[in-house]
Each structure stands twice: as structure tokens, then as C-alpha cells.
Scaffold this motif. Structure first.
Motif, PDB file in Angstrom:
ATOM      1  N   HIS A  54       0.821  -1.410  -0.129  1.00 14.23           N
ATOM      2  CA  HIS A  54      -0.098  -0.042  -0.087  1.00 14.23           C
ATOM      3  C   HIS A  54       0.794   1.335  -0.007  1.00 14.23           C
ATOM      4  CE1 HIS A  54      -3.935  -2.100   1.285  1.00 14.23           C
ATOM      5  NE2 HIS A  54      -3.507  -2.353   0.214  1.00 14.23           N
ATOM      6  N   GLY A  56       0.040   2.939  -5.814  1.00 12.86           N
ATOM      7  CA  GLY A  56      -1.407   2.825  -5.959  1.00 12.86           C
ATOM      8  C   GLY A  56      -2.070   3.710  -5.619  1.00 12.86           C
ATOM      9  N   VAL A  57      -3.446   3.493  -5.922  1.00  9.32           N
ATOM     10  CA  VAL A  57      -4.400   4.303  -5.645  1.00  9.32           C
ATOM     11  C   VAL A  57      -5.801   3.728  -4.961  1.00  9.32           C
ATOM     12  CG1 VAL A  57      -4.022   5.860  -7.232  1.00  9.32           C
ATOM     13  CG2 VAL A  57      -5.612   4.241  -7.739  1.00  9.32           C
ATOM     14  N   HIS A  91     -10.418   4.272  -4.071  1.00  8.89           N
ATOM     15  CA  HIS A  91     -11.490   5.030  -4.369  1.00  8.89           C
ATOM     16  C   HIS A  91     -12.010   5.778  -2.758  1.00  8.89           C
ATOM     17  CE1 HIS A  91     -11.537   2.990  -7.899  1.00  8.89           C
ATOM     18  NE2 HIS A  91     -12.104   3.796  -8.409  1.00  8.89           N
ATOM     19  N   SER A 110     -13.589   3.686  -0.227  1.00  9.55           N
ATOM     20  CA  SER A 110     -12.730   2.330   0.555  1.00  9.55           C
ATOM     21  C   SER A 110     -12.403   3.054   2.211  1.00  9.55           C
ATOM     22  CB  SER A 110     -11.763   2.197   0.105  1.00  9.55           C
ATOM     23  OG  SER A 110     -12.152   1.548  -1.209  1.00  9.55           O
TER      24      SER A 110
HETATM   25  C1  HEM Z   1      -4.085  -6.557   4.660  1.00  7.26           C
HETATM   26  C2  HEM Z   1      -5.409  -6.612   3.825  1.00  7.26           C
HETATM   27  C3  HEM Z   1      -5.753  -5.693   2.458  1.00  7.26           C
HETATM   28  C4  HEM Z   1      -6.772  -5.015   2.381  1.00  7.26           C
HETATM   29  C5  HEM Z   1      -7.966  -4.754   3.456  1.00  7.26           C
HETATM   30  C6  HEM Z   1      -6.736  -4.123   1.173  1.00  7.26           C
HETATM   31  C7  HEM Z   1      -7.570  -3.358   0.877  1.00  7.26           C
HETATM   32  C8  HEM Z   1      -7.300  -2.734  -0.419  1.00  7.26           C
HETATM   33  C9  HEM Z   1      -8.416  -1.556  -0.920  1.00  7.26           C
HETATM   34  C10 HEM Z   1      -9.721  -1.154  -0.265  1.00  7.26           C
HETATM   35  C11 HEM Z   1      -7.721  -0.845  -2.177  1.00  7.26           C
HETATM   36  C12 HEM Z   1      -8.332   0.293  -2.678  1.00  7.26           C
HETATM   37  C13 HEM Z   1      -9.381  -0.226  -3.696  1.00  7.26           C
HETATM   38  C14 HEM Z   1     -10.070   1.072  -4.225  1.00  7.26           C
HETATM   39  O1  HEM Z   1     -10.871   1.743  -3.545  1.00  7.26           O
HETATM   40  O2  HEM Z   1      -9.977   1.269  -5.470  1.00  7.26           O
HETATM   41  C15 HEM Z   1      -6.390  -1.493  -2.164  1.00  7.26           C
HETATM   42  C16 HEM Z   1      -5.502  -0.981  -3.184  1.00  7.26           C
HETATM   43  C17 HEM Z   1      -4.293  -1.602  -3.328  1.00  7.26           C
HETATM   44  N1  HEM Z   1      -3.908  -2.805  -2.764  1.00  7.26           N
HETATM   45 FE1  HEM Z   1      -4.594  -3.849  -1.031  1.00  7.26          FE
HETATM   46  N2  HEM Z   1      -5.491  -4.433   0.793  1.00  7.26           N
HETATM   47  C18 HEM Z   1      -4.824  -5.452   1.312  1.00  7.26           C
HETATM   48  C19 HEM Z   1      -3.595  -6.154   1.205  1.00  7.26           C
HETATM   49  C20 HEM Z   1      -2.963  -5.920  -0.162  1.00  7.26           C
HETATM   50  C21 HEM Z   1      -1.878  -6.917  -0.489  1.00  7.26           C
HETATM   51  C22 HEM Z   1      -1.433  -8.057   0.584  1.00  7.26           C
HETATM   52  C23 HEM Z   1      -1.356  -6.300  -1.504  1.00  7.26           C
HETATM   53  C24 HEM Z   1      -0.181  -6.686  -2.225  1.00  7.26           C
HETATM   54  C25 HEM Z   1       0.955  -7.417  -1.739  1.00  7.26           C
HETATM   55  C26 HEM Z   1      -1.987  -5.171  -1.900  1.00  7.26           C
HETATM   56  C27 HEM Z   1      -1.749  -4.269  -3.139  1.00  7.26           C
HETATM   57  C28 HEM Z   1      -2.580  -3.241  -3.126  1.00  7.26           C
HETATM   58  C29 HEM Z   1      -2.375  -2.144  -4.444  1.00  7.26           C
HETATM   59  C30 HEM Z   1      -1.035  -2.480  -5.231  1.00  7.26           C
HETATM   60  C31 HEM Z   1      -3.375  -1.531  -4.470  1.00  7.26           C
HETATM   61  C32 HEM Z   1      -3.512  -0.288  -5.468  1.00  7.26           C
HETATM   62  C33 HEM Z   1      -4.241  -0.561  -6.832  1.00  7.26           C
HETATM   63  C34 HEM Z   1      -4.467   0.301  -7.638  1.00  7.26           C
HETATM   64  O3  HEM Z   1      -3.658   1.318  -7.804  1.00  7.26           O
HETATM   65  O4  HEM Z   1      -5.229   0.361  -8.590  1.00  7.26           O
HETATM   66  N3  HEM Z   1      -3.035  -5.054  -0.819  1.00  7.26           N
HETATM   67  N4  HEM Z   1      -6.348  -2.585  -1.042  1.00  7.26           N
END
Ligand code: HEM
Length: 209
Positions: A82, A85-86, A88, A91
Motif C-alpha cells: 500500500h 497505487g490508488v 477510491h 474505501s
Molecule cells: C491487509 C489486507 C488488505 C486490505 C484490506 C486491502 C484493501 C485494499 C483496498 C480497499 C484498496 C483500494 C481499492 C479501491 O478503493 O480502489 C487496495 C488497493 C491496493 N492494494 Fe490492498 N489490501 C490489502 C492487502 C494488500 C496486499 C497483500 C497487497 C499486495 C501485496 C495489496 C496491494 C494493493 C495495491 C497495489 C493497491 C492499489 C491498486 C491500484 O492502484 O489500483 N493490498 N487495497
């Protein structure tokens, strides 16, 4: 295009696993084992059922990750993604407006950061890490220490003593974190994969054959 040059050989799942590694901007390098095959079913609800929501606390996150064989340390390590990336606004907007009967906004969020996010919520998306949005780094953990985590699931890693020390450790040890991140990505990339005669190699990644 890979499919035209080398038909029915490289799966979409493998391409995604390589792309996930390469999109880190070169700051983290690790070898990704290949051999995944693609599913013959593609259902949005399957993904939603397997992904924890951003409202989860540490206990809920832990049970979600451990159901996939991932440890608490791996959970904290992987959350560092986190830093790129981005998101919404939907969330995390629950943390900004009418949080609960005592607090209008989440008291674990830095008030200045909350005010900043409110000004950004007119845009389609907000960077997950406002300080260095395009670099995969330990800034994510430093942000948590400053109460600038975007989701409840992020900030809880600092609020909860069972994970706070891991946040501190990662924030201060970039090299160690990068090594753990690579290893945890490889482990996560091996969860419930299809191999051998299972599934298929998709001709078009957008649809089953
Ligand atoms: C720990 C639990 C996690 C939760 C609750 C979670 C939740 C989220 C949420 C809600 C978003 C934004 C979605 C949106 O509103 O567009 C997000 C984005 C993202 N997450 Fe997680 N995530 C978790 C773990 C991870 C893991 C393990 C990875 C990768 C190793 C990851 C990588 C990413 C990336 C790269 C984005 C950005 C995507 C973009 O730019 O379109 N997340 N995550």
C-alpha cells in the motif's frame, strides 16, 4: 503478444505474477516461480469473498490471512504494497464522516491528514501513499506511525500492539523489509494455484477459452 508468438504456453496467471513483481518500479527484485494455469471460471464474487475489506481490524485480518496459510508477519510485510497505487474514496470515507456516536471522524487518523483527504475526495482516486505514491518503499510504515494510514486495516497495524512492533521494525529496516516482501510475494503467489492438467492456458486473459 505472447499468445501469438508462443501459443498455449504462458498462462495469464503467470503473466500477472511477473507483472506484479515488475510494477514495483525495480526497487524490489525476486524470482517468481512459473507454472500456474488459468481458471476456467471467472467470477467477481469469488474474489470479493477471498479479499479482506478495508474496514477489518488486526484480528479479522489475521484470520483472513491465516486461512490462506500466511502469518501475521507476512500480513504486515505484504501490507507495505500500500505504498504504491490508488484507492477510491469509498474505501475509507467512513473514517472521515460520521465515524461513530462519539467521534465525527476516526480518532486514529491524523486530523490534518483527514482534512487533506476530504479535499481530495472529489477526485476519482487518492494515492495510497501521498508522500511517495509511485515508489514501493517503507514510507507506508512511516505513514502509519504518523497516523496517516488510509484504511482502518492499515492504521490498525499500528494501533494494535500485536503488530505495532512489526510496523516499527519495517519502517526502520528497508533492506530487511524488501527481502521479506519478496519472499512473502512468492508464498502468496503459490496459494491455491492450478498446475498440471488443472484449468487451462487462456488465449485471451479477459475470458475463459
Ligand atoms: C491487509 C489486507 C488488505 C486490505 C484490506 C486491502 C484493501 C485494499 C483496498 C480497499 C484498496 C483500494 C481499492 C479501491 O478503493 O480502489 C487496495 C488497493 C491496493 N492494494 Fe490492498 N489490501 C490489502 C492487502 C494488500 C496486499 C497483500 C497487497 C499486495 C501485496 C495489496 C496491494 C494493493 C495495491 C497495489 C493497491 C492499489 C491498486 C491500484 O492502484 O489500483 N493490498 N487495497
Amino acid at each position: 503478444m505472447i499468445e501469438a508468438k508462443c501459443p498455449q504456453t504462458v498462462s495469464c496467471s503467470d503473466i500477472l505474477a511477473f507483472a506484479a513483481r515488475d510494477s514495483s518500479g525495480g526497487s524490489i527484485s525476486y524470482s517468481v516461480p512459473s507454472g500456474r494455469r488459468d481458471g476456467t471460471v471467472s467470477n467477481q464474487n469469488d474474489a470479493l469473498q477471498n479479499l479482506p475489506p478495508p474496514t477489518f481490524n488486526v484480528q479479522q485480518l489475521q484470520s483472513s490471512f491465516s486461512s490462506k496459510g500466511l502469518s501475521m508477519d507476512e500480513m504486515v510485510t505484504l501490507s507495505g504494497a500500500h505504498s504504491i497505487g490508488v484507492s477510491h474514496c469509498s474505501s475509507f470515507s467512513n473514517r472521515l464522516y460520521s465515524f461513530n456516536s462519539t467521534y465525527p471522524q476516526d480518532p486514529s487518523m491524523n486530523p490534518g491528514f483527514a482534512a487533506f483527504l476530504k479535499t481530495k475526495c472529489g477526485d476519482p482516486t487518492v494515492p495510497l501513499d501521498v508522500v511517495s505514491p509511485n515508489r514501493l518503499d517503507v514510507r507506508y510504515y512511516k505513514n502509519l506511525r504518523n497516523h496517516k494510514g488510509l484504511f482502518t486495516s492499515d492504521q490498525s497495524l499500528w494501533s494494535d500492539p500485536s503488530t505495532a512492533y512489526m510496523v516499527k521494525e519495517n519502517a526502520n529496516n528497508r533492506v530487511e523489509w524488501a527481502a521479506k516482501f519478496g519472499a512473502a510475494m512468492v508464498k502468496m503467489g503459490s496459494i491455491q494455484v492450478l498446475t498440471g492438467n488443472q484449468g487451462e492456458i487462456r488465449k485471451n486473459c479477459r475470458m475463459v477459452n
